[in-house]
Design a protein around this motif. Structure first.
Motif, PDB file in Angstrom:
ATOM      1  N   ILE A   1       0.939  -1.397  -0.003  1.00 10.39           N
ATOM      2  CA  ILE A   1       0.013   0.069  -0.062  1.00 10.39           C
ATOM      3  C   ILE A   1       0.747   1.194   0.171  1.00 10.39           C
ATOM      4  CG2 ILE A   1      -1.641   1.225   1.427  1.00 10.39           C
ATOM      5  CD1 ILE A   1      -2.750  -1.375   2.379  1.00 10.39           C
ATOM      6  N   ALA A   2       1.920   1.278   0.722  1.00  8.07           N
ATOM      7  CA  ALA A   2       2.707   2.569   1.025  1.00  8.07           C
ATOM      8  C   ALA A   2       3.780   2.773  -0.089  1.00  8.07           C
ATOM      9  CB  ALA A   2       3.443   2.268   2.361  1.00  8.07           C
ATOM     10  N   LEU A   3       4.141   1.986  -0.789  1.00 10.27           N
ATOM     11  CA  LEU A   3       5.107   1.939  -1.903  1.00 10.27           C
ATOM     12  C   LEU A   3       4.680   2.636  -2.954  1.00 10.27           C
ATOM     13  CD1 LEU A   3       7.459  -1.355  -1.711  1.00 10.27           C
ATOM     14  CD2 LEU A   3       7.752   1.105  -0.844  1.00 10.27           C
ATOM     15  N   PRO A   4       5.032   3.637  -3.654  1.00 11.19           N
ATOM     16  CA  PRO A   4       4.635   4.215  -4.946  1.00 11.19           C
ATOM     17  C   PRO A   4       4.797   3.102  -6.273  1.00 11.19           C
ATOM     18  CG  PRO A   4       6.742   4.819  -4.462  1.00 11.19           C
ATOM     19  CD  PRO A   4       6.612   4.133  -3.292  1.00 11.19           C
ATOM     20  N   ARG A   5       3.619   3.315  -6.853  1.00  6.12           N
ATOM     21  CA  ARG A   5       3.898   2.298  -7.979  1.00  6.12           C
ATOM     22  C   ARG A   5       3.830   3.553  -9.285  1.00  6.12           C
ATOM     23  NH1 ARG A   5      -0.010  -2.723  -7.268  1.00  6.12           N
ATOM     24  NH2 ARG A   5       0.598  -3.243  -5.207  1.00  6.12           N
ATOM     25  N   TYR A   6       4.713   3.022 -10.117  1.00  9.52           N
ATOM     26  CA  TYR A   6       4.955   3.743 -11.502  1.00  9.52           C
ATOM     27  C   TYR A   6       4.551   3.018 -12.727  1.00  9.52           C
ATOM     28  CZ  TYR A   6       7.699   6.764  -8.718  1.00  9.52           C
ATOM     29  OH  TYR A   6       8.454   7.435  -7.708  1.00  9.52           O
ATOM     30  N   ASP A   7       3.603   3.556 -13.365  1.00  7.66           N
ATOM     31  CA  ASP A   7       2.831   2.961 -14.597  1.00  7.66           C
ATOM     32  C   ASP A   7       4.054   3.328 -15.731  1.00  7.66           C
ATOM     33  OD1 ASP A   7       0.647   5.041 -15.924  1.00  7.66           O
ATOM     34  OD2 ASP A   7       2.258   5.519 -14.632  1.00  7.66           O
ATOM     35  N   ALA A   8       3.770   2.593 -16.980  1.00 12.69           N
ATOM     36  CA  ALA A   8       4.582   2.557 -17.963  1.00 12.69           C
ATOM     37  C   ALA A   8       4.750   4.290 -18.568  1.00 12.69           C
ATOM     38  CB  ALA A   8       4.256   1.849 -19.185  1.00 12.69           C
ATOM     39  N   THR A   9       3.701   5.118 -18.485  1.00 10.82           N
ATOM     40  CA  THR A   9       3.704   6.434 -18.600  1.00 10.82           C
ATOM     41  C   THR A   9       4.844   7.215 -17.881  1.00 10.82           C
ATOM     42  OG1 THR A   9       1.686   6.264 -19.678  1.00 10.82           O
ATOM     43  CG2 THR A   9       2.516   8.428 -19.351  1.00 10.82           C
ATOM     44  N   GLU A  10       4.812   7.013 -16.755  1.00  6.57           N
ATOM     45  CA  GLU A  10       5.569   7.581 -15.618  1.00  6.57           C
ATOM     46  C   GLU A  10       6.929   7.300 -15.735  1.00  6.57           C
ATOM     47  OE1 GLU A  10       6.884  10.046 -12.393  1.00  6.57           O
ATOM     48  OE2 GLU A  10       4.726  10.075 -13.285  1.00  6.57           O
ATOM     49  N   LEU A  11       7.095   6.035 -16.099  1.00  4.12           N
ATOM     50  CA  LEU A  11       8.406   5.579 -16.190  1.00  4.12           C
ATOM     51  C   LEU A  11       9.060   6.144 -17.666  1.00  4.12           C
ATOM     52  CD1 LEU A  11       8.304   1.984 -14.985  1.00  4.12           C
ATOM     53  CD2 LEU A  11       9.430   3.926 -13.941  1.00  4.12           C
ATOM     54  N   ALA A  12       8.163   6.478 -18.606  1.00  2.00           N
ATOM     55  CA  ALA A  12       8.600   6.774 -19.792  1.00  2.00           C
ATOM     56  C   ALA A  12       8.934   8.468 -19.460  1.00  2.00           C
ATOM     57  CB  ALA A  12       7.850   6.640 -20.998  1.00  2.00           C
TER      58      ALA A  12
END
Length: 127
Positions: free
Chosen positions: A28-39
């Protein structure tokens, strides 16, 4: 006669419960990055690299962001599948300054990121 000392250790059940709680909280606490954020972060990093190259070599480096890929001088970066950006072109001069400000919006399957390029020293930020 000596009394046996009480066992002050954790039981296996208690240890497993603590590990389960830590695991649940970390997801829950760890941020999740999707492909758009990483790109978007990769585009920002490549822009900063192009800017530093322009400054170090005292030459103009052109940056062209297209619909499905971007070019930073001689370096090409292909966007992840199902991601597209609005086209934008500018260059970094020998002092590391950007030729024109602007922004590009990158749309992915689950999110949207706007990358803003500011005049002057060519600062880049992601919104």
């Amino acid at each position: 006669m000596a009394k046996p000392s009480p066992n002050n250790a954790f039981t296996m059940t208690e240890t497993l419960m603590v590990l389960l709680l830590v695991g649940l909280l970390s997801t829950i606490a760890l941020p999740r990055y999707d492909a758009t954020e990483l790109a978007a972060r990769q585009i920002k990093a490549l822009c900063l690299q192009a800017q530093m190259h322009a400054y170090a070599s005292k030459e103009t480096i052109t940056v062209e962001i297209g619909v499905d890929s971007a070019r930073f001088g001689d370096t090409r970066y292909d966007f992840p599948e199902k991601m597209a950006c609005t086209p934008l072109a500018f260059s970094y001069n020998g002092n590391g300054n950007i030729s024109k400000g602007g922004s590009t919006t990158c749309l992915g399957s689950r999110s949207e990121r706007r990358i803003v390029f500011q005049l002057g020293m060519g600062r880049v930020r992601i919104e």
